[in-house]
Scaffold this active site. Sequence first.
Site, short mmCIF file in Angstrom:
data_model
loop_
_atom_site.label_atom_id
_atom_site.label_comp_id
_atom_site.label_asym_id
_atom_site.label_seq_id
_atom_site.Cartn_x
_atom_site.Cartn_y
_atom_site.Cartn_z
N ASN A 116 73.94 6.75 10.39
CA ASN A 116 72.94 6.26 11.34
C ASN A 116 73.33 6.52 12.79
O ASN A 116 72.46 6.62 13.65
CB ASN A 116 72.69 4.77 11.12
N GLN A 139 68.78 5.93 6.01
CA GLN A 139 68.32 6.78 7.11
C GLN A 139 67.64 8.06 6.63
O GLN A 139 66.93 8.70 7.40
CB GLN A 139 69.50 7.14 8.01
N ALA A 160 62.98 -0.85 4.12
CA ALA A 160 61.61 -0.51 4.51
C ALA A 160 61.46 -0.25 6.00
O ALA A 160 60.71 0.64 6.41
CB ALA A 160 60.66 -1.64 4.09
N HIS A 161 62.17 -1.01 6.84
CA HIS A 161 61.91 -0.90 8.28
C HIS A 161 62.48 0.38 8.89
O HIS A 161 62.26 0.64 10.08
CB HIS A 161 62.44 -2.13 9.01
N CYS A 286 73.73 -2.60 13.51
CA CYS A 286 74.47 -3.58 12.72
C CYS A 286 75.65 -4.15 13.49
O CYS A 286 76.12 -5.25 13.20
CB CYS A 286 74.98 -2.95 11.43
#
Length: 343
Positions: A116, A139, A160-161, A286
């Site tokens: 990411n 990703q 999902a996001h 994160c």
Amino acid sequence: MRSRVYLDWNATTPLRDEARAAMVAAMDVVGNPSSVHAEGRAARALMERARAQVAAAVGCKPAEVVFTSGATEAAAVLGRLPVGRVEVEPTAHDCLWAQRRTGEGVRALGWGYANNETGVIAEPPARDDGAALMLDIVQAVGKVPFSFAWSGAEMAVVSAHKFGGPKGVGALIVRDGFDVAPALMGGGQEMGRRAGTENIIGIAGMGAAAEAAQRDLAAGRWEEVGELRNILESALSSGANNTISVGNGGLRLPNTLCLIAPGWKGETQVMAMDLAGFAVSAGSACSSGKVRASRVLLAMGFDEVQAAQAIRVSLGPGVTKEEVLRFADVWCAQYRKALSRAA
């Protein structure tokens, strides 16, 4: 006054119109999908439609999709495998985590397919005989072609996001015939693999987003995003030729640019660009708010000073050429000011 420009798509994506519409419609579905009456069957039908949509996007069978609260919960199933204690092993992609047997049993390996922070795509390493593989494809889904069916993995995690769906819903993909113990105990939902009444509204949004994401991928929209990323990368390197573009020349996600600016701290860059109307990040969402060098960049051979000077710019469909060139102009101007102040 110009509107803000969102360039942090790897942290989270804007909610797709298709997902919003599906979620609004799902709000009127009153039944519990575990109930056998008509209302329950309607909820079940909605959920199974979403399961098929996610399966098509990931390249797996619908029965292999287990809905969860997100990728973090999905990955927690590693703690339920019949293996020993957890041993974390960061790699150049900060994506390897392994659980090794202290006695009898299998070895489980987790691998991030696309990082990411840098966008670097890496195939998993060769496995020991009998090792179970879990892929983090959070990703990758919707941005690059991927098929769980040909991946060779036993499991994969999805959120999902990251492709236009709502936050708080994801999935664990479990290859047909591979057994895992549920991380959450209780009812027999999700084929006995994840207890708790399913989040029908979120699942409906996830399914609709997955279907729309696949349409965009097939239509070449992410190739267009890749061209914009390359334009941005070229403009930034032209305006500041001492910058380092991490992963340039290798296989990367089409939307991700990780840039090291010598002499300018990443967190300061983020604040400066935020004030200028651009949303970027200094690493993984994160670990936001934690002032520390990126383990990813350290593992790739950069030193702590360089790692602290990195930012991530991540694009998506809808971002325009005018916006990325404006970002490049503003960033380069801010960088020159930062260097002159430090001189």
